[in-house]
Design a protein around this motif. Structure first.
Motif, short mmCIF file in Angstrom:
data_model
loop_
_atom_site.label_atom_id
_atom_site.label_comp_id
_atom_site.label_asym_id
_atom_site.label_seq_id
_atom_site.Cartn_x
_atom_site.Cartn_y
_atom_site.Cartn_z
N GLY A 149 0.82 -1.21 0.00
CA GLY A 149 0.00 0.00 0.00
C GLY A 149 0.85 1.25 0.00
O GLY A 149 1.80 1.37 -0.77
N ARG A 150 0.50 2.17 0.90
CA ARG A 150 1.27 3.41 1.02
C ARG A 150 2.36 3.30 2.07
O ARG A 150 3.04 4.27 2.37
CB ARG A 150 0.37 4.55 1.52
N HIS A 151 2.49 2.11 2.68
CA HIS A 151 3.29 2.01 3.90
C HIS A 151 4.79 1.97 3.65
O HIS A 151 5.53 2.86 4.09
CB HIS A 151 2.82 0.78 4.71
N ALA A 152 5.28 0.96 2.96
CA ALA A 152 6.74 0.78 2.89
C ALA A 152 7.16 0.00 1.65
O ALA A 152 6.42 -0.86 1.15
CB ALA A 152 7.22 0.03 4.14
N HIS A 153 8.36 0.30 1.18
CA HIS A 153 8.98 -0.44 0.07
C HIS A 153 10.47 -0.49 0.42
O HIS A 153 11.30 0.20 -0.18
CB HIS A 153 8.71 0.31 -1.23
N PRO A 154 10.82 -1.30 1.43
CA PRO A 154 12.16 -1.20 1.99
C PRO A 154 13.30 -1.51 1.02
O PRO A 154 14.34 -0.85 1.06
CB PRO A 154 12.14 -2.19 3.16
N THR A 155 13.13 -2.52 0.14
CA THR A 155 14.26 -2.81 -0.76
C THR A 155 14.45 -1.70 -1.78
O THR A 155 15.57 -1.47 -2.24
CB THR A 155 14.13 -4.19 -1.46
N ILE A 182 3.62 12.51 -2.71
CA ILE A 182 4.12 12.06 -1.39
C ILE A 182 3.01 11.32 -0.65
O ILE A 182 3.25 10.33 0.05
CB ILE A 182 4.60 13.27 -0.55
N LEU A 183 1.77 11.78 -0.82
CA LEU A 183 0.65 11.24 -0.05
C LEU A 183 0.51 9.73 -0.19
O LEU A 183 0.28 9.02 0.79
CB LEU A 183 -0.66 11.92 -0.52
N HIS A 184 0.66 9.23 -1.43
CA HIS A 184 0.41 7.81 -1.67
C HIS A 184 1.70 6.98 -1.75
O HIS A 184 1.64 5.80 -2.10
CB HIS A 184 -0.36 7.64 -2.99
N SER A 185 2.84 7.61 -1.44
CA SER A 185 4.11 6.95 -1.78
C SER A 185 4.75 6.18 -0.62
O SER A 185 5.25 6.76 0.34
CB SER A 185 5.12 7.99 -2.28
N ARG A 186 4.78 4.87 -0.78
CA ARG A 186 5.54 4.03 0.16
C ARG A 186 7.04 4.23 -0.03
O ARG A 186 7.82 4.11 0.92
CB ARG A 186 5.17 2.56 -0.03
N VAL A 187 7.44 4.57 -1.27
CA VAL A 187 8.87 4.80 -1.53
C VAL A 187 9.33 6.03 -0.77
O VAL A 187 10.41 6.03 -0.16
CB VAL A 187 9.13 4.95 -3.04
N ALA A 188 8.53 7.11 -0.80
CA ALA A 188 8.93 8.33 -0.09
C ALA A 188 9.14 8.03 1.39
O ALA A 188 10.17 8.41 1.97
CB ALA A 188 7.86 9.41 -0.26
N ARG A 189 8.21 7.33 2.00
CA ARG A 189 8.34 7.03 3.44
C ARG A 189 9.60 6.19 3.71
O ARG A 189 10.36 6.47 4.63
CB ARG A 189 7.09 6.31 3.94
N SER A 190 9.79 5.16 2.90
CA SER A 190 10.95 4.29 3.15
C SER A 190 12.26 5.03 2.89
O SER A 190 13.25 4.84 3.62
CB SER A 190 10.85 3.03 2.27
N ASP A 191 12.29 5.88 1.86
CA ASP A 191 13.51 6.66 1.59
C ASP A 191 13.78 7.65 2.72
O ASP A 191 14.93 7.84 3.13
CB ASP A 191 13.38 7.42 0.26
N ILE A 192 12.74 8.30 3.20
CA ILE A 192 12.93 9.29 4.28
C ILE A 192 13.54 8.60 5.51
O ILE A 192 14.52 9.08 6.10
CB ILE A 192 11.59 9.98 4.64
N HIS A 193 12.99 7.44 5.90
CA HIS A 193 13.54 6.74 7.07
C HIS A 193 15.00 6.37 6.84
O HIS A 193 15.85 6.54 7.73
CB HIS A 193 12.73 5.48 7.38
N GLU A 202 19.92 17.28 4.62
CA GLU A 202 18.62 17.94 4.55
C GLU A 202 17.70 17.14 3.63
O GLU A 202 18.12 16.71 2.55
CB GLU A 202 18.79 19.37 3.99
N ILE A 203 16.49 16.93 4.08
CA ILE A 203 15.50 16.21 3.26
C ILE A 203 14.29 17.12 3.08
O ILE A 203 13.68 17.56 4.06
CB ILE A 203 15.05 14.89 3.92
N ARG A 204 13.98 17.39 1.82
CA ARG A 204 12.79 18.19 1.52
C ARG A 204 11.78 17.32 0.79
O ARG A 204 12.17 16.40 0.07
CB ARG A 204 13.15 19.37 0.59
N VAL A 205 10.50 17.60 0.98
CA VAL A 205 9.47 16.95 0.17
C VAL A 205 8.70 18.05 -0.54
O VAL A 205 8.36 19.07 0.06
CB VAL A 205 8.53 16.04 1.00
N ILE A 206 8.45 17.84 -1.83
CA ILE A 206 7.80 18.86 -2.66
C ILE A 206 6.58 18.23 -3.31
O ILE A 206 6.69 17.18 -3.98
CB ILE A 206 8.74 19.39 -3.76
#
Ligand code: CP
Length: 327
Positions: A149-155, A182-193, A202-206
Protein backbone atom coordinates in the motif's frame (compact mmCIF):
# COMPACT_ATOMS: atom_id res chain seq x y z
CA UNK A 1 -5.81 -16.27 14.37
CA UNK A 2 -2.71 -18.00 15.71
CA UNK A 3 0.74 -16.57 15.31
CA UNK A 4 0.27 -12.79 15.44
CA UNK A 5 2.50 -11.67 18.31
CA UNK A 6 1.38 -8.02 18.30
CA UNK A 7 4.82 -6.68 17.40
CA UNK A 8 5.42 -3.62 15.20
CA UNK A 9 7.05 -4.23 11.80
CA UNK A 10 10.33 -2.79 13.15
CA UNK A 11 10.27 -5.21 16.11
CA UNK A 12 9.06 -8.23 14.17
CA UNK A 13 11.75 -7.99 11.48
CA UNK A 14 14.62 -8.56 13.93
CA UNK A 15 15.39 -11.76 15.82
CA UNK A 16 16.43 -11.95 19.47
CA UNK A 17 20.07 -11.35 18.45
CA UNK A 18 19.18 -8.21 16.47
CA UNK A 19 19.69 -9.88 13.10
CA UNK A 20 17.27 -9.60 10.18
CA UNK A 21 14.53 -12.23 10.34
CA UNK A 22 12.17 -10.51 7.89
CA UNK A 23 12.44 -7.20 6.02
CA UNK A 24 9.25 -5.18 6.43
CA UNK A 25 10.29 -1.53 6.76
CA UNK A 26 13.26 0.82 6.90
CA UNK A 27 11.63 2.58 9.85
CA UNK A 28 13.61 1.68 12.93
CA UNK A 29 16.09 -0.44 10.96
CA UNK A 30 19.34 0.00 12.92
CA UNK A 31 22.06 1.91 11.08
CA UNK A 32 24.57 -0.97 11.43
CA UNK A 33 22.14 -3.37 9.75
CA UNK A 34 21.32 -0.90 7.00
CA UNK A 35 25.02 -0.36 6.27
CA UNK A 36 25.63 -4.12 6.45
CA UNK A 37 22.98 -4.63 3.73
CA UNK A 38 24.66 -2.00 1.51
CA UNK A 39 28.11 -3.53 2.10
CA UNK A 40 26.83 -7.05 1.43
CA UNK A 41 25.22 -5.83 -1.79
CA UNK A 42 28.60 -4.42 -2.86
CA UNK A 43 30.06 -7.92 -2.43
CA UNK A 44 27.34 -9.44 -4.61
CA UNK A 45 27.43 -6.76 -7.34
CA UNK A 46 30.33 -8.40 -9.30
CA UNK A 47 28.22 -11.55 -9.81
CA UNK A 48 26.33 -9.62 -12.53
CA UNK A 49 29.52 -9.33 -14.58
CA UNK A 50 30.77 -12.89 -14.08
CA UNK A 51 30.69 -15.42 -16.96
CA UNK A 52 28.36 -17.58 -14.81
CA UNK A 53 26.03 -15.25 -12.96
CA UNK A 54 25.44 -17.56 -10.02
CA UNK A 55 26.69 -18.31 -6.54
CA UNK A 56 25.59 -21.42 -4.60
CA UNK A 57 24.55 -19.74 -1.33
CA UNK A 58 20.81 -20.54 -1.44
CA UNK A 59 20.99 -23.91 -3.18
CA UNK A 60 18.10 -26.06 -1.95
CA UNK A 61 16.15 -23.05 -0.64
CA UNK A 62 12.78 -22.00 -2.05
CA UNK A 63 11.71 -18.39 -2.58
CA UNK A 64 8.13 -17.59 -3.48
CA UNK A 65 7.22 -14.29 -5.15
CA UNK A 66 3.64 -13.44 -4.17
CA UNK A 67 2.51 -10.38 -6.09
CA UNK A 68 -0.99 -8.97 -5.67
CA UNK A 69 -0.13 -5.75 -7.53
CA UNK A 70 1.53 -5.03 -10.86
CA UNK A 71 5.33 -4.85 -10.94
CA UNK A 72 8.11 -4.92 -13.51
CA UNK A 73 11.29 -3.96 -11.64
CA UNK A 74 10.71 -5.40 -8.18
CA UNK A 75 9.32 -8.78 -9.22
CA UNK A 76 11.92 -9.49 -11.88
CA UNK A 77 14.89 -8.31 -9.83
CA UNK A 78 13.75 -10.38 -6.83
CA UNK A 79 13.49 -13.39 -9.16
CA UNK A 80 16.90 -12.73 -10.69
CA UNK A 81 18.44 -12.16 -7.27
CA UNK A 82 17.08 -15.46 -5.95
CA UNK A 83 18.19 -17.33 -9.07
CA UNK A 84 21.68 -15.82 -8.91
CA UNK A 85 21.87 -17.15 -5.36
CA UNK A 86 20.82 -20.60 -6.75
CA UNK A 87 17.45 -20.71 -4.94
CA UNK A 88 14.42 -22.40 -6.46
CA UNK A 89 11.93 -19.65 -7.35
CA UNK A 90 8.16 -19.79 -7.69
CA UNK A 91 6.06 -16.89 -8.95
CA UNK A 92 2.43 -16.55 -7.98
CA UNK A 93 0.25 -14.04 -9.74
CA UNK A 94 -2.61 -13.29 -7.36
CA UNK A 95 -5.02 -12.71 -10.26
CA UNK A 96 -4.74 -16.39 -11.24
CA UNK A 97 -4.31 -17.83 -7.73
CA UNK A 98 -7.06 -19.34 -5.58
CA UNK A 99 -7.48 -16.04 -3.70
CA UNK A 100 -9.59 -15.14 -6.76
CA UNK A 101 -11.90 -18.03 -5.69
CA UNK A 102 -12.29 -16.67 -2.16
CA UNK A 103 -9.30 -18.22 -0.37
CA UNK A 104 -8.03 -15.90 2.37
CA UNK A 105 -4.46 -14.63 2.54
CA UNK A 106 -4.03 -16.60 5.79
CA UNK A 107 -5.17 -19.89 4.21
CA UNK A 108 -3.06 -19.27 1.12
CA UNK A 109 -0.03 -18.70 3.35
CA UNK A 110 -0.65 -21.93 5.30
CA UNK A 111 -1.06 -23.82 2.01
CA UNK A 112 2.20 -22.49 0.58
CA UNK A 113 4.07 -23.09 3.84
CA UNK A 114 3.00 -26.73 3.62
CA UNK A 115 5.22 -26.88 0.50
CA UNK A 116 8.28 -26.00 2.67
CA UNK A 117 8.83 -22.54 1.24
CA UNK A 118 11.70 -20.67 2.96
CA UNK A 119 10.84 -17.10 1.99
CA UNK A 120 7.84 -15.12 0.80
CA UNK A 121 8.41 -11.95 -1.21
CA UNK A 122 5.13 -10.07 -0.96
CA UNK A 123 3.68 -7.12 -2.82
CA UNK A 124 0.18 -6.10 -1.84
CA UNK A 125 -2.08 -3.07 -2.28
CA UNK A 126 -2.97 -2.99 1.42
CA UNK A 127 -0.67 -1.32 3.92
CA UNK A 128 0.29 -3.91 6.52
CA UNK A 129 -0.13 -7.02 4.33
CA UNK A 130 3.53 -8.10 4.60
CA UNK A 131 3.45 -7.41 8.35
CA UNK A 132 0.35 -9.61 8.64
CA UNK A 133 2.03 -12.48 6.78
CA UNK A 134 5.23 -12.13 8.83
CA UNK A 135 3.17 -12.10 12.02
CA UNK A 136 1.64 -15.45 11.08
CA UNK A 137 4.68 -17.03 9.44
CA UNK A 138 5.73 -20.52 10.46
CA UNK A 139 9.08 -20.74 12.30
CA UNK A 140 11.96 -20.40 9.86
CA UNK A 141 9.85 -18.82 7.10
CA UNK A 142 10.95 -15.27 6.22
CA UNK A 143 8.91 -12.47 4.68
CA UNK A 144 10.28 -9.68 2.51
CA UNK A 145 8.05 -6.69 1.88
CA UNK A 146 8.13 -5.83 -1.83
CA UNK A 147 5.76 -2.89 -1.32
CA UNK A 148 2.57 -2.70 0.77
CA UNK A 149 0.00 0.00 0.00
CA UNK A 150 1.27 3.41 1.02
CA UNK A 151 3.29 2.01 3.90
CA UNK A 152 6.74 0.78 2.89
CA UNK A 153 8.98 -0.44 0.07
CA UNK A 154 12.16 -1.20 1.99
CA UNK A 155 14.26 -2.81 -0.76
CA UNK A 156 13.53 0.18 -3.03
CA UNK A 157 14.86 2.52 -0.34
CA UNK A 158 17.91 0.30 0.20
CA UNK A 159 18.76 0.24 -3.50
CA UNK A 160 18.26 4.00 -3.58
CA UNK A 161 20.71 4.40 -0.69
CA UNK A 162 23.17 2.07 -2.39
CA UNK A 163 22.94 4.10 -5.62
CA UNK A 164 23.29 7.41 -3.80
CA UNK A 165 26.24 6.17 -1.75
CA UNK A 166 28.07 5.17 -4.94
CA UNK A 167 27.91 8.81 -6.11
CA UNK A 168 27.81 10.82 -2.87
CA UNK A 169 29.37 8.78 -0.04
CA UNK A 170 29.07 11.57 2.55
CA UNK A 171 25.37 11.72 3.37
CA UNK A 172 25.91 14.59 5.83
CA UNK A 173 26.59 16.86 2.87
CA UNK A 174 23.49 15.78 0.95
CA UNK A 175 20.47 17.94 0.28
CA UNK A 176 17.73 15.74 -1.16
CA UNK A 177 14.33 16.73 -2.57
CA UNK A 178 11.63 14.06 -2.93
CA UNK A 179 9.06 15.34 -5.41
CA UNK A 180 5.55 14.34 -6.43
CA UNK A 181 2.82 12.19 -4.96
CA UNK A 182 4.12 12.06 -1.39
CA UNK A 183 0.65 11.24 -0.05
CA UNK A 184 0.41 7.81 -1.67
CA UNK A 185 4.11 6.95 -1.78
CA UNK A 186 5.54 4.03 0.16
CA UNK A 187 8.87 4.80 -1.53
CA UNK A 188 8.93 8.33 -0.09
CA UNK A 189 8.34 7.03 3.44
CA UNK A 190 10.95 4.29 3.15
CA UNK A 191 13.51 6.66 1.59
CA UNK A 192 12.93 9.29 4.28
CA UNK A 193 13.54 6.74 7.07
CA UNK A 194 16.68 5.41 5.37
CA UNK A 195 18.06 8.88 4.57
CA UNK A 196 17.56 9.98 8.16
CA UNK A 197 19.23 6.85 9.53
CA UNK A 198 22.23 7.51 7.28
CA UNK A 199 22.40 11.14 8.46
CA UNK A 200 21.38 13.00 5.28
CA UNK A 201 22.03 16.73 5.68
CA UNK A 202 18.62 17.94 4.55
CA UNK A 203 15.50 16.21 3.26
CA UNK A 204 12.79 18.19 1.52
CA UNK A 205 9.47 16.95 0.17
CA UNK A 206 7.80 18.86 -2.66
CA UNK A 207 4.17 18.31 -3.69
CA UNK A 208 0.90 20.08 -4.38
CA UNK A 209 -0.96 20.60 -1.10
CA UNK A 210 -3.48 17.91 -2.12
CA UNK A 211 -0.67 15.31 -2.34
CA UNK A 212 1.23 16.39 0.78
CA UNK A 213 0.38 14.31 3.89
CA UNK A 214 -0.49 16.46 6.89
CA UNK A 215 2.11 16.21 9.65
CA UNK A 216 4.88 15.06 7.28
CA UNK A 217 7.29 17.34 9.20
CA UNK A 218 7.24 14.82 12.04
CA UNK A 219 9.33 12.52 9.83
CA UNK A 220 12.14 15.10 9.90
CA UNK A 221 11.56 16.63 6.46
CA UNK A 222 10.76 20.15 5.24
CA UNK A 223 7.65 20.39 3.06
CA UNK A 224 7.39 22.71 0.04
CA UNK A 225 4.39 23.34 -2.19
CA UNK A 226 6.45 25.46 -4.61
CA UNK A 227 8.70 23.39 -6.86
CA UNK A 228 11.31 26.05 -7.62
CA UNK A 229 11.67 27.11 -3.99
CA UNK A 230 11.92 23.46 -2.91
CA UNK A 231 14.53 22.57 -5.53
CA UNK A 232 16.83 25.53 -4.87
CA UNK A 233 20.30 24.23 -3.99
CA UNK A 234 19.53 20.50 -3.77
CA UNK A 235 22.05 17.85 -4.85
CA UNK A 236 19.60 15.07 -5.59
CA UNK A 237 16.05 15.09 -6.96
CA UNK A 238 14.06 11.93 -6.27
CA UNK A 239 10.96 11.94 -8.45
CA UNK A 240 7.81 9.93 -7.75
CA UNK A 241 5.04 8.70 -10.00
CA UNK A 242 1.50 10.05 -9.58
CA UNK A 243 -0.32 7.01 -8.18
CA UNK A 244 -3.68 7.52 -9.84
CA UNK A 245 -4.77 4.00 -8.84
CA UNK A 246 -4.67 5.07 -5.16
CA UNK A 247 -6.28 8.51 -5.61
CA UNK A 248 -9.82 9.04 -4.39
CA UNK A 249 -11.59 12.11 -5.84
CA UNK A 250 -9.91 14.81 -7.90
CA UNK A 251 -6.58 15.56 -6.24
CA UNK A 252 -5.04 16.91 -9.46
CA UNK A 253 -6.19 19.19 -12.26
CA UNK A 254 -4.37 17.34 -15.06
CA UNK A 255 -1.02 15.61 -15.68
CA UNK A 256 -0.02 18.55 -17.93
CA UNK A 257 -0.69 21.05 -15.19
CA UNK A 258 1.23 18.90 -12.70
CA UNK A 259 4.19 18.85 -15.10
CA UNK A 260 4.19 22.65 -15.46
CA UNK A 261 4.08 23.15 -11.70
CA UNK A 262 6.02 20.13 -10.36
CA UNK A 263 7.69 18.35 -13.29
CA UNK A 264 11.46 18.20 -13.60
CA UNK A 265 12.14 20.08 -16.84
CA UNK A 266 15.46 20.62 -18.57
CA UNK A 267 15.38 24.24 -17.39
CA UNK A 268 14.83 23.25 -13.76
CA UNK A 269 17.62 20.67 -13.89
CA UNK A 270 19.98 23.14 -15.59
CA UNK A 271 19.36 25.57 -12.71
CA UNK A 272 20.65 22.91 -10.30
CA UNK A 273 23.90 22.53 -12.22
CA UNK A 274 25.67 19.62 -13.93
CA UNK A 275 26.43 17.73 -10.70
CA UNK A 276 22.81 17.40 -9.60
CA UNK A 277 21.50 13.83 -9.73
CA UNK A 278 18.08 12.60 -10.81
CA UNK A 279 16.47 9.47 -9.36
CA UNK A 280 13.10 7.79 -9.87
CA UNK A 281 11.95 4.37 -8.58
CA UNK A 282 9.92 3.79 -11.76
CA UNK A 283 7.73 3.24 -13.54
CA UNK A 284 8.26 6.71 -15.03
CA UNK A 285 5.57 8.77 -16.70
CA UNK A 286 7.33 10.85 -19.35
CA UNK A 287 6.08 14.41 -19.60
CA UNK A 288 4.44 14.22 -16.17
CA UNK A 289 6.99 13.95 -13.34
CA UNK A 290 9.93 14.51 -15.67
CA UNK A 291 10.67 15.62 -19.21
CA UNK A 292 11.18 12.54 -21.37
CA UNK A 293 14.66 13.71 -22.45
CA UNK A 294 15.88 13.55 -18.84
CA UNK A 295 14.97 9.91 -18.23
CA UNK A 296 18.28 8.46 -19.38
CA UNK A 297 20.37 11.64 -19.47
CA UNK A 298 23.92 11.67 -17.98
CA UNK A 299 22.56 13.07 -14.71
CA UNK A 300 19.94 10.33 -14.38
CA UNK A 301 20.60 7.33 -12.10
CA UNK A 302 17.33 5.61 -13.00
CA UNK A 303 18.81 2.57 -14.76
CA UNK A 304 21.55 2.23 -12.13
CA UNK A 305 18.77 2.04 -9.54
CA UNK A 306 17.25 -0.90 -11.43
CA UNK A 307 20.61 -2.68 -11.72
CA UNK A 308 21.43 -2.14 -8.05
CA UNK A 309 18.08 -3.67 -7.10
CA UNK A 310 19.48 -7.12 -7.92
CA UNK A 311 22.52 -6.83 -5.62
CA UNK A 312 20.45 -5.33 -2.80
CA UNK A 313 17.86 -8.11 -3.03
CA UNK A 314 20.61 -10.74 -3.12
CA UNK A 315 22.08 -9.17 0.01
CA UNK A 316 18.82 -9.17 1.94
CA UNK A 317 17.98 -12.76 0.99
CA UNK A 318 21.50 -13.92 1.82
CA UNK A 319 21.48 -12.17 5.20
CA UNK A 320 18.14 -13.75 6.15
CA UNK A 321 18.13 -17.28 4.75
CA UNK A 322 21.76 -17.70 3.67
CA UNK A 323 23.22 -17.72 7.18
CA UNK A 324 24.71 -20.92 8.43
CA UNK A 325 23.35 -22.04 11.80
CA UNK A 326 24.98 -20.27 14.73
CA UNK A 327 26.63 -17.64 12.50
N1 CP B 1 9.97 0.70 -8.27
C1 CP B 1 9.07 -0.28 -8.32
O1 CP B 1 8.58 -0.78 -7.31
O2 CP B 1 8.72 -0.65 -9.59
P1 CP B 1 7.73 -1.82 -9.98
O3 CP B 1 6.34 -1.39 -9.55
O4 CP B 1 7.85 -1.99 -11.48
O5 CP B 1 8.15 -3.04 -9.24
Amino acid sequence: MPGDRGLTPAELQLDERGRLRHLLTTEGLPRELLVEILDTAAQFAPVAGAPVKKVPLLRGRTVLNLFFEASTRTRTTFELAAKRLSADVLNIDAQTSSTSKGETLFDMQRTLEAMQVDMFVVRHGSSGAAHFIAGHAAPGVAVLNAGDGRHAHPTQALLDMYTLRAHRPDFRQLRVAIVGDILHSRVARSDIHALRTLGAGEIRVIAPSTLMPSGIETLGVTPYTDMDAGLAGVDVVMLLRLQRERMRGSLLASPGEFHRAFGLTEKRLAALGPDALVMHPGPINRGVELAGELAYSPQSLILQQVEHGIAIRMAVMAMIIGRTEGA
